[in-house]
Design a protein around this motif. Structure first.
Motif, PDB file in Angstrom:
ATOM      1  N   GLY A  40      31.488  54.257  41.212  1.00  0.00           N
ATOM      2  CA  GLY A  40      32.947  54.267  41.089  1.00  0.00           C
ATOM      3  C   GLY A  40      33.517  53.383  42.206  1.00  0.00           C
ATOM      4  N   ARG A  41      32.987  52.604  42.888  1.00  0.00           N
ATOM      5  CA  ARG A  41      33.386  51.881  44.021  1.00  0.00           C
ATOM      6  C   ARG A  41      33.142  50.254  43.697  1.00  0.00           C
ATOM      7  NH1 ARG A  41      33.321  55.177  48.682  1.00  0.00           N
ATOM      8  NH2 ARG A  41      34.567  53.741  49.679  1.00  0.00           N
ATOM      9  N   GLY A  42      33.652  49.689  44.885  1.00  0.00           N
ATOM     10  CA  GLY A  42      33.676  48.210  44.673  1.00  0.00           C
ATOM     11  C   GLY A  42      32.419  47.550  44.906  1.00  0.00           C
ATOM     12  N   LEU A  43      32.358  46.308  44.820  1.00  0.00           N
ATOM     13  CA  LEU A  43      31.149  45.491  44.587  1.00  0.00           C
ATOM     14  C   LEU A  43      30.912  44.795  46.180  1.00  0.00           C
ATOM     15  CD1 LEU A  43      31.459  43.549  41.345  1.00  0.00           C
ATOM     16  CD2 LEU A  43      29.557  45.164  41.880  1.00  0.00           C
ATOM     17  N   VAL A  44      29.756  45.273  46.793  1.00  0.00           N
ATOM     18  CA  VAL A  44      29.435  44.734  48.173  1.00  0.00           C
ATOM     19  C   VAL A  44      28.321  43.649  48.005  1.00  0.00           C
ATOM     20  CG1 VAL A  44      28.431  45.267  50.469  1.00  0.00           C
ATOM     21  CG2 VAL A  44      29.831  46.999  49.142  1.00  0.00           C
ATOM     22  N   HIS A  45      28.759  42.398  48.509  1.00  0.00           N
ATOM     23  CA  HIS A  45      27.924  41.524  48.537  1.00  0.00           C
ATOM     24  C   HIS A  45      26.681  41.605  49.428  1.00  0.00           C
ATOM     25  CE1 HIS A  45      26.454  37.325  49.266  1.00  0.00           C
ATOM     26  NE2 HIS A  45      26.895  36.944  47.958  1.00  0.00           N
TER      27      HIS A  45
ATOM     28  N   TYR B  35      37.865  39.946  37.786  1.00  0.00           N
ATOM     29  CA  TYR B  35      36.952  40.753  36.961  1.00  0.00           C
ATOM     30  C   TYR B  35      37.208  41.839  36.584  1.00  0.00           C
ATOM     31  CZ  TYR B  35      33.673  37.064  38.958  1.00  0.00           C
ATOM     32  OH  TYR B  35      32.973  35.890  39.367  1.00  0.00           O
ATOM     33  N   ARG B  36      36.401  42.476  35.389  1.00  0.00           N
ATOM     34  CA  ARG B  36      36.864  43.892  34.872  1.00  0.00           C
ATOM     35  C   ARG B  36      35.338  44.586  34.529  1.00  0.00           C
ATOM     36  NH1 ARG B  36      39.261  44.125  28.997  1.00  0.00           N
ATOM     37  NH2 ARG B  36      37.444  43.794  27.969  1.00  0.00           N
ATOM     38  N   GLN B  37      35.271  45.834  34.606  1.00  0.00           N
ATOM     39  CA  GLN B  37      34.337  46.660  34.257  1.00  0.00           C
ATOM     40  C   GLN B  37      34.704  47.800  33.687  1.00  0.00           C
ATOM     41  OE1 GLN B  37      32.166  48.331  37.657  1.00  0.00           O
ATOM     42  NE2 GLN B  37      30.217  47.972  36.667  1.00  0.00           N
ATOM     43  N   ILE B  38      34.337  47.944  32.353  1.00  0.00           N
ATOM     44  CA  ILE B  38      34.652  48.848  31.482  1.00  0.00           C
ATOM     45  C   ILE B  38      33.572  50.008  31.994  1.00  0.00           C
ATOM     46  CG2 ILE B  38      34.468  49.807  29.279  1.00  0.00           C
ATOM     47  CD1 ILE B  38      35.662  47.062  28.166  1.00  0.00           C
ATOM     48  N   VAL B  43      30.205  44.074  34.703  1.00  0.00           N
ATOM     49  CA  VAL B  43      31.229  43.421  35.197  1.00  0.00           C
ATOM     50  C   VAL B  43      31.347  42.046  34.540  1.00  0.00           C
ATOM     51  CG1 VAL B  43      32.015  42.225  37.346  1.00  0.00           C
ATOM     52  CG2 VAL B  43      30.615  44.349  37.358  1.00  0.00           C
ATOM     53  N   GLU B  44      32.520  41.796  34.278  1.00  0.00           N
ATOM     54  CA  GLU B  44      33.043  40.699  33.101  1.00  0.00           C
ATOM     55  C   GLU B  44      33.657  39.913  33.957  1.00  0.00           C
ATOM     56  OE1 GLU B  44      32.937  42.227  28.527  1.00  0.00           O
ATOM     57  OE2 GLU B  44      34.228  43.246  30.047  1.00  0.00           O
ATOM     58  N   PHE B  45      33.782  38.592  33.841  1.00  0.00           N
ATOM     59  CA  PHE B  45      34.650  37.629  34.312  1.00  0.00           C
ATOM     60  C   PHE B  45      35.814  37.502  33.529  1.00  0.00           C
ATOM     61  CE2 PHE B  45      36.112  33.608  36.172  1.00  0.00           C
ATOM     62  CZ  PHE B  45      36.416  32.876  35.241  1.00  0.00           C
ATOM     63  N   LYS B  83      46.791  48.020  26.177  1.00  0.00           N
ATOM     64  CA  LYS B  83      45.923  48.625  25.071  1.00  0.00           C
ATOM     65  C   LYS B  83      45.115  49.528  25.925  1.00  0.00           C
ATOM     66  CE  LYS B  83      45.923  44.127  23.063  1.00  0.00           C
ATOM     67  NZ  LYS B  83      45.174  42.962  22.987  1.00  0.00           N
ATOM     68  N   LEU B  84      44.679  50.544  24.730  1.00  0.00           N
ATOM     69  CA  LEU B  84      43.616  51.760  25.289  1.00  0.00           C
ATOM     70  C   LEU B  84      42.522  50.783  25.812  1.00  0.00           C
ATOM     71  CD1 LEU B  84      43.938  54.361  22.357  1.00  0.00           C
ATOM     72  CD2 LEU B  84      44.913  54.573  24.830  1.00  0.00           C
ATOM     73  N   GLU B  85      42.159  49.852  25.147  1.00  0.00           N
ATOM     74  CA  GLU B  85      40.701  49.241  25.816  1.00  0.00           C
ATOM     75  C   GLU B  85      40.917  48.401  26.893  1.00  0.00           C
ATOM     76  OE1 GLU B  85      42.364  49.177  22.676  1.00  0.00           O
ATOM     77  OE2 GLU B  85      42.421  46.773  21.928  1.00  0.00           O
ATOM     78  N   ASP B  86      42.035  48.386  27.384  1.00  0.00           N
ATOM     79  CA  ASP B  86      42.278  47.616  28.741  1.00  0.00           C
ATOM     80  C   ASP B  86      41.816  48.579  29.848  1.00  0.00           C
ATOM     81  OD1 ASP B  86      45.210  45.889  27.661  1.00  0.00           O
ATOM     82  OD2 ASP B  86      43.177  45.229  27.767  1.00  0.00           O
ATOM     83  N   SER B  87      41.545  49.866  29.454  1.00  0.00           N
ATOM     84  CA  SER B  87      41.085  50.725  30.567  1.00  0.00           C
ATOM     85  C   SER B  87      39.815  50.438  31.187  1.00  0.00           C
ATOM     86  CB  SER B  87      40.877  52.362  30.048  1.00  0.00           C
ATOM     87  OG  SER B  87      42.181  52.897  29.592  1.00  0.00           O
ATOM     88  N   ALA B  88      39.795  50.172  32.431  1.00  0.00           N
ATOM     89  CA  ALA B  88      38.654  49.701  33.121  1.00  0.00           C
ATOM     90  C   ALA B  88      38.845  49.580  34.697  1.00  0.00           C
ATOM     91  CB  ALA B  88      38.297  48.119  32.558  1.00  0.00           C
ATOM     92  N   MET B  89      38.086  49.290  35.366  1.00  0.00           N
ATOM     93  CA  MET B  89      37.964  49.004  36.710  1.00  0.00           C
ATOM     94  C   MET B  89      38.343  47.493  36.946  1.00  0.00           C
ATOM     95  SD  MET B  89      37.452  50.825  39.460  1.00  0.00           S
ATOM     96  CE  MET B  89      36.780  51.088  41.072  1.00  0.00           C
TER      97      MET B  89
END
Lengths: 113, 115
Positions: A40-45, B35-38, B43-45, B83-89
């Motif tokens: 649940g945290r960030g990415l560490v390089h 970037y986002r990560q559902i 992780v997606e650019f 939108k609901l699908e925008d829920s992500a980190m």
């Protein structure tokens, strides 16, 4: 399309053991980077290895790159409980414009004390 | 050691609302990324930004998304109508130079929850 894919998906070891994670990709790259993510945290390089390098060290980390096999490995030596995290490789496409990274699904490492 | 910072750490919003996620990249860096990560996925650019303009964007980065560097330190991602699908980190990253040979440093992320 290019992908970084790590294996294994999950790895469970005892503290003090070494952990090896692998990454494969599909197209030519400029570099490959390894990242760590605690839950649940960030990415560490962790480390970047360029396409013309074969091995790189950093503390307890050793990364290898085999461009002929389009694969990389991350070795963590003498693992500690604090190394428990997910580890991702990310590739940067050769010929790409501004370095957007493509991540794999990651290896979830669990180090038991 | 310099680091990328992001605010807020967690944002809850209702579907259709606009959200702005904020990032402060490392001060001498010139290239910025979102970037986002559902949850449970890769992780997606989303987008890269250099010299006050978008350098590259992915298919995810549609007209609902925009980025801005409103001043010398902040870098923002706006989602116009969530939108609901925008829920992500959502992760911001920065690098000193063009991404091919430079490390990208990531912020701690903003967890966006759309209800």
């Amino acid at each position: 399309s290019q992908q970084g894919e790590e294996d294994p998906q999950a790895l469970s070891i005892q503290e003090g053991e070494n952990a090896t994670m692998n990454c494969s990709y599909k197209t030519s790259i400029n570099n490959l980077q390894w990242y760590r993510q605690n839950s649940g945290r960030g990415l560490v390089h962790l480390i970047l290895i360029r396409s013309n390098e074969r091995e790189k060290h950093g503390g307890r980390l050793r990364v290898t790159l085999d461009t002929s096999k389009k694969s990389s490995s991350l070795l963590i030596t003498a693992s500690r409980a604090a190394d428990t995290a997910s580890y991702f490789c990310a590739t940067d496409a050769q010929g790409g414009s501004q370095g957007n990274l493509i991540f794999g699904k990651g290896t979830k490492l669990s180090v038991k004390p | 050691e310099p680091e990328v910072t992001q605010t807020p750490s967690h944002q809850v919003t209702q579907m259709g609302q606009e959200v702005i996620l904020r990032c402060v990249p490392i001060s001498n860096h010139l290239y910025f990324y979102w970037y986002r990560q559902i949850l449970g996925q890769k992780v997606e650019f989303l987008v890269s930004f250099y010299n006050n303009e978008i350098s590259e964007k992915s298919e995810i980065f549609d007209d609902q998304f925009s980025v801005e560097r409103p001043d010398g330190s902040n870098f923002t991602l706006k989602i116009r109508s969530t939108k609901l699908e925008d829920s992500a980190m959502y992760f911001c990253a920065s690098s000193e130079g063009a991404g091919r040979i430079y490390e990208q440093y990531f912020g701690p992320g903003t967890r966006l929850t759309v209800t």
